[in-house]
Enzyme design. Structure first.
Site, short mmCIF file in Angstrom:
data_model
loop_
_atom_site.label_atom_id
_atom_site.label_comp_id
_atom_site.label_asym_id
_atom_site.label_seq_id
_atom_site.Cartn_x
_atom_site.Cartn_y
_atom_site.Cartn_z
N SER A 88 27.30 -4.99 26.23
CA SER A 88 26.23 -4.76 27.21
C SER A 88 26.83 -4.47 28.60
CB SER A 88 25.28 -5.95 27.23
OG SER A 88 24.14 -5.70 28.00
N ARG A 113 22.42 -1.61 38.40
CA ARG A 113 21.90 -2.01 37.09
C ARG A 113 21.21 -3.37 37.17
NH1 ARG A 113 23.81 -4.88 32.41
NH2 ARG A 113 23.48 -3.77 30.43
#
Length: 293
Positions: A88, A113
């Site tokens: 991830s 992000r």
């Protein structure tokens, strides 16, 4: 062949990277540059903050990224990866460590992000749960049966898959999974439905930042989350990064592909040792280590 692995969210701990900062001038310089870029002293939180402080989205993801990447950089000439992958968030660390993205650009991407994911979580209450003791097909099939949003999100290792979706969708799927024979279904203490369609807003927010980031050919193949395939092509890397927030983390498949491609040792680079354990669940004979300095 050495494969370097980079951890994702959840690997943080109080006092993380303190030794790196104290022992290495290069590390200190990079951490101080990071403080400038982020606009706050993330090192103060990493070294002295509480667990709750470290759980802040704006802290967690950059902190793990910095620990991982700076550790790789301080390894010097001994850091000679033949392949890399990151779980991830860790995919961004892997790309920077492999030279595909510059340190500063990588940190800005990770910060963007984290903010995009936090925004999406605030707009849509959602959650995740870990499913233990069922095969992937059964979990996938049950998720498809649920009318509310719930999808397989993290294929961590055989018999361990994380589902992600609306609170109602995850609850309904959890009951069906228990009835189907799951050993345990554990709700996760997370802020939202990561790696699911509910992250579409975050994906859109992050897309421009990804497209505007210079991505170069890495020094070795990068195995990306969305398809578990190796690539060194900058355009492919960008395309897959853009899909990552709404796509599943295919970690089991990534480890299987790395082993198939000749990986002989997996070296976890960053805080914690979770990834070494997942490798062993895929192949108990695989050699694992941590990149301590």
């Amino acid at each position: 062949m050495k494969a370097y692995l980079f951890p994702g969210q959840g690997a943080q701990f109080t006092g993380m990277a303190t030794g790196l900062y104290e022992k290495h001038e290069e590390a200190r310089e990079l951490f101080e540059r990071a403080n400038e870029i982020l606009g706050f002293r993330i090192t103060d939180v990493m070294f002295n903050g509480t667990e709750e402080d470290l759980k802040q989205t704006k802290v967690t993801q950059p902190a793990i990224f910095l620990h991982s990447v700076i550790l790789a950089k301080t390894l010097g000439k001994t850091f000679e990866p033949k392949m890399v992958a990151g779980h991830s968030l860790g995919e961004f660390s892997a790309l920077v460590a492999a030279g595909a993205i510059d340190f500063e650009d990588g940190l800005r991407l990770v910060a963007a992000r984290a903010n995009a994911m936090q925004h999406a979580c605030e707009l849509q209450p959602s959650t995740m749960a870990a499913v233990l003791g069922l095969d992937d097909f059964t979990v996938e099939d049950i998720c498809h049966q649920v009318t509310r949003v719930v999808v397989p999100a993290n294929y961590n290792c055989p018999g361990q898959l994380v589902i992600s979706g609306t609170i109602e969708g995850v609850q309904e799927a959890s009951e069906k999974l228990k009835a189907a024979g799951a050993k345990r279904v554990l709700p996760l203490n997370v802020g939202g439905a990561f790696h699911s369609p509910l992250m579409e807003l975050a994906r859109v927010e992050l897309e421009t930042a990804i497209l505007n980031t210079m991505i170069k050919v890495p020094v070795c193949p990068v195995y990306q989350n969305v398809n578990a395939q190796p690539t060194t092509d900058p355009d492919t890397i960008k395309t897959n990064l853009n899909k990552q927030l709404t796509g599943a983390v295919r970690w089991t498949q990534t480890m299987q592909r790395m082993i198939q491609d000749g990986a002989t040792q997996f070296i976890e680079t960053g805080p914690g040792n979770v990834l070494q354990g997942l490798v062993k669940k895929v192949d108990r004979n695989a050699a694992t280590a941590h990149a301590w300095i």
